[in-house]
Motif scaffolding. Structure first.
Motif, PDB file in Angstrom:
ATOM      1  N   MET A 112       0.888  -1.164   0.018  1.00 56.18           N
ATOM      2  CA  MET A 112       0.049  -0.114  -0.022  1.00 56.18           C
ATOM      3  C   MET A 112       0.524   1.266  -0.045  1.00 56.18           C
TER       4      MET A 112
ATOM      5  N   GLN B 111      -1.261   3.985   4.134  1.00 54.13           N
ATOM      6  CA  GLN B 111      -0.877   3.215   5.635  1.00 54.13           C
ATOM      7  C   GLN B 111      -1.127   4.047   6.590  1.00 54.13           C
TER       8      GLN B 111
ATOM      9  N   VAL C 220      -4.671   4.173   7.891  1.00 49.38           N
ATOM     10  CA  VAL C 220      -4.825   3.081   8.536  1.00 49.38           C
ATOM     11  C   VAL C 220      -4.307   3.207   9.982  1.00 49.38           C
TER      12      VAL C 220
ATOM     13  N   ASN D  59     -11.012  -3.224   7.961  1.00 49.13           N
ATOM     14  CA  ASN D  59     -10.244  -4.316   7.387  1.00 49.13           C
ATOM     15  C   ASN D  59     -10.858  -4.739   5.821  1.00 49.13           C
TER      16      ASN D  59
ATOM     17  N   ASN E  74     -12.027  -2.461   3.713  1.00 49.37           N
ATOM     18  CA  ASN E  74     -11.181  -1.219   2.755  1.00 49.37           C
ATOM     19  C   ASN E  74      -9.755  -1.585   2.314  1.00 49.37           C
ATOM     20  N   VAL E  75      -9.177  -2.149   3.533  1.00 48.41           N
ATOM     21  CA  VAL E  75      -7.541  -2.293   3.217  1.00 48.41           C
ATOM     22  C   VAL E  75      -7.521  -3.751   2.169  1.00 48.41           C
ATOM     23  N   GLU E  76      -8.565  -4.627   2.389  1.00 53.07           N
ATOM     24  CA  GLU E  76      -8.555  -5.777   1.519  1.00 53.07           C
ATOM     25  C   GLU E  76      -8.922  -5.234   0.092  1.00 53.07           C
TER      26      GLU E  76
ATOM     27  N   GLU F 114      -6.055  -3.614  -1.245  1.00 49.60           N
ATOM     28  CA  GLU F 114      -4.795  -4.839  -2.010  1.00 49.60           C
ATOM     29  C   GLU F 114      -5.299  -5.408  -2.996  1.00 49.60           C
TER      30      GLU F 114
ATOM     31  N   GLU G 184      -9.823   4.068  -0.685  1.00 49.67           N
ATOM     32  CA  GLU G 184      -9.359   4.925   0.197  1.00 49.67           C
ATOM     33  C   GLU G 184     -10.124   6.206   0.572  1.00 49.67           C
TER      34      GLU G 184
ATOM     35  N   LEU H 193     -11.759   5.067   3.543  1.00 47.28           N
ATOM     36  CA  LEU H 193     -10.756   4.903   4.954  1.00 47.28           C
ATOM     37  C   LEU H 193     -10.580   6.247   5.448  1.00 47.28           C
TER      38      LEU H 193
END
Length: 374
Positions: A1, A6, A9, A76, A78-80, A83, A98, A101
């Protein structure tokens, strides 16, 4: 990311960790199980006050758990997505996740601050009073601007707003107004607004000159059935009178308004609904709330003294300046938080000011300092 994602997050995670810490995350589920077991007791409602208190505490814990879990799950998810989008080189998915987030960062920070609202009366409903200061029509108009600002803020929060009393200005605006604002943490959020508010602007009343106006705001909690306040009937005087105003949606006209004067403290409360019986009840509750606020002030005397130089709720102590001319700026004199978006603030966008004051009161410093942020 990417580094900026990061960092976002990490901010959410930091707020979430502090929220969980305040909640007592390791034992929270166990405490909820205990609450659930207690409400299954068939004798619980034999004591109505105890049962209602238990149900409120259980609901507050359930809400806090749901909030923390939903923030963590949304982060979690949105992070997935990010990625996955990066692997598939899908910039649209990455951009949407993004943005989600970034919005979640603000939500997490707000919920973190709400978790700090754990004072004895923070979760209570609240009374809000606004009084015009010296300055005649200008001050009365400024008081009506503050009236609109706080009503809009409360409505955005989903709070219930009930007019208690109002006195119109002789030419424009209001001399005074009192509201009851109902909703979870209404007092906890609004308590930081007590004090003197200063306005600088070009007069709208044909003078064409720059004028400075003052109005005071006073916030105190609604006393619920769990807080016992004894009022000696010999200490109060109850007067009935006719209350009338210049008209309009906020002004009541009635022959049964009630004024209660508490002789030992000099506190005076009024209510001007249509029913005299209702007015007595409202005014007595307001009196008990004022007396409770006095007790809170005594308990927190040391804290109040330590923060005296930052502006207290006493008349003559400015807490915030609203400058509309020659430039646009609203600045809180206690936290130094400021914004050039004066129209937004006067339209009820007050959360950032309240959050800054709350964090300072809790930690004795800014939220960034309290969290160890750069």
């Amino acid at each position: 990311m990417r580094a900026e994602i990061q960092n976002t997050v990490e901010k959410i995670t930091k707020s979430l960790d502090l929220l969980k810490q305040r909640l007592g995350w390791e034992t929270a589920e166990h405490r909820l199980e205990e609450f659930n077991a207690m409400i299954e007791d068939p004798t619980l409602w034999d004591d109505q006050a105890r049962a209602q208190k238990l149900m409120r505490e259980r609901q507050a814990l359930m809400d806090a758990l749901d909030v923390a879990k939903s923030i963590e799950q949304e982060m979690n998810d949105n992070v997935e997505l990010i990625e996955m989008g990066e692997m598939e080189e899908d910039e649209e998915i990455v951009a949407e996740a993004e943005a989600a987030l970034l919005a979640l960062t603000e939500k997490a920070a707000e919920k973190e601050l709400e978790a700090l609202l754990n004072g004895e009366a923070d979760s209570n409903d609240t009374f809000l009073e606004i009084n015009a200061g010296a300055g005649g029509t200008e001050a009365c108009d400024w008081a009506s601007m503050l009236q609109r600002m706080y009503v809009r803020w409360a409505e955005k929060k989903g709070y219930k707003v009930e007019l208690q009393s109002e006195e119109a200005g002789s030419e424009a605006g209001i001399k005074s107004v009192a509201y009851k604002i109902s909703g979870h943490n209404a007092y906890g959020w609004l308590k930081s607004e007590s004090g003197v508010h200063r306005l600088v602007r070009i007069s709208p009343f044909g003078k064409g000159t720059r004028e400075t106006s003052f109005a005071s705001v006073w916030v105190y909690p609604v006393v619920d059935d769990n807080i016992e306040i004894e009022v000696n009937p010999a200490d109060i005087r109850i007067d009935t009178y006719r209350s009338s105003g210049a008209g309009g949606q906020h002004v009541n006209t009635t022959d049964s308004a009630v004024r209660i004067t508490h002789h030992p403290t000099g506190i005076v409360v009024t209510s001007s609904e249509k029913s005299q019986h209702q007015n007595r009840d409202i005014a007595m509750k307001a009196l008990k709330s004022r007396l409770y606020q006095l007790e809170l002030d005594k308990r927190n005397a040391a804290i109040n003294e330590a923060h005296e130089n930052k502006g207290s709720a006493g008349w003559g102590n400015q807490i915030r300046s609203y400058v509309l001319q020659p430039y646009q700026m609203v600045k809180d004199l206690r936290t130094n938080y400021e914004t050039a978006n004066t129209s937004g603030v006067l339209d009820g966008d007050l959360d950032a000011f309240m959050a800054a004051t709350l964090a300072q009161d809790v930690a004795g410093k800014s939220r960034a300092d309290a969290q160890g942020e750069d």
